[in-house]
Design an enzyme around this catalytic site. Sequence first.
Site, PDB file in Angstrom:
ATOM      1  N   ASP A   1      36.226  29.128  34.960  1.00 14.61           N
ATOM      2  CA  ASP A   1      37.595  29.536  35.294  1.00 14.61           C
ATOM      3  C   ASP A   1      38.439  28.320  35.677  1.00 14.61           C
ATOM      4  OD1 ASP A   1      38.199  32.164  34.848  1.00 14.61           O
ATOM      5  OD2 ASP A   1      37.567  32.881  36.829  1.00 14.61           O
TER       6      ASP A   1
ATOM      7  N   GLN B   1      35.096  36.994  39.771  1.00 18.86           N
ATOM      8  CA  GLN B   1      36.341  37.700  39.498  1.00 18.86           C
ATOM      9  C   GLN B   1      37.174  37.829  40.779  1.00 18.86           C
ATOM     10  OE1 GLN B   1      37.413  38.870  36.367  1.00 18.86           O
ATOM     11  NE2 GLN B   1      39.307  39.322  37.446  1.00 18.86           N
TER      12      GLN B   1
ATOM     13  N   LYS C   1      36.226  41.020  29.310  1.00 24.05           N
ATOM     14  CA  LYS C   1      35.555  39.719  29.158  1.00 24.05           C
ATOM     15  C   LYS C   1      34.163  39.903  28.561  1.00 24.05           C
ATOM     16  CE  LYS C   1      38.283  37.738  32.880  1.00 24.05           C
ATOM     17  NZ  LYS C   1      38.396  37.333  34.292  1.00 24.05           N
TER      18      LYS C   1
END
Length: 304
Positions: free
Chosen positions: A121, A98, A54
């Site tokens: 997200d 994450q 990422k």
Amino acid sequence: MPMTLLDGKQIAADIRAELRQELDTLRLSGRRAPKLGIVIVGENPASVTYVNNKMRACAEVGIEAERIALSDQISEQELLEVVRRLNDDSSIDGFIVQLPLPSHINEATVLSAIDYRKDVDGLTPANVGRTVQGQPAIVSATPRGIRELLSRYHIPTAGKHVVVIGRSNIVGKPVAMLLMQRPYLSLPGMSAASLGDATVTICHSRTQDLPAITRTADIIIVAAGCPGLLTADMVRQGATVIDVGINRIDDPDSPRGYRLVGDVDFQNVAPLCNYITPVPGGVGPMTIVSLLQNTLQAYKNHIS
Ligand code: NAD
């Protein structure tokens, strides 16, 4: 119709080039770069790899990325403090935590604490709820990437029977929701006007006679984390198969000692399909590029 491989790696590269161009234009007009925060708790090897990928993808398009690496001993309260700080930090346009988190931390509590406007997200209850209700929302990355992949290959979903295998909060449920929406849901900058309006069936580990259901599908989306789950006898001729699974299986011939496979018996299923994604190189790259698109979306909302 001959089988076409849905090349997520190539489409993701195309989208990164488009993003880079858009960000260059913004920079030339005197705007600052968008900034993404990436919180990682502990050193789970798969998570470290995802975060590195990422960070690299951000650098490639001109998004600033800050890694916030935390000990796996951190308490839930301390992590919530970090989330609140990022919510209040006006230099950060969006951030992700994450997953997975260590078992002593409640993921739902942490995700719920993220300001939905910075939730790139798309996992907060606010963004999920907004998606369900057809309001502007940040859509979670993998479903957004799947929709984009279908769109770029001009595969319509309207009126089609889509069977989703898996009911997770990050893939199964949101992708089902997205593809059954009326297309007016399409988001700013999203080339998805022809998508949505599907008839969706969601299957899971307690579904009875899965093959009978998948055989009626025009599009099958498999997100179960079960290597070889979708076999040739479960797929009708001319179907589209989207394989979301990422599974490590032992492979003594590989330098790493393992290789990545999806949830589909690719070798036997692919000859039946009009379209199918490979693993790796299908949905995975689309997920990362969706995070970049979501970050740009959050940035635009933030500075406007
Ligand atoms: P999960 O692991 O949270 O849940 C799996 C789901 O599959 C459950 O809902 C379960 O009911 C269902 N399932 C499991 N076995 C089944 C079976 N035999 N028959 C029918 N249903 C079954 O799901 P997840 O987090 O969505 O992950 C699924 C897979 O997708 C994993 O391999 C994960 O690594 C991968 N993944 C890939 C990406 C990507 O970018 N490509 C993103 C997220 C997840």
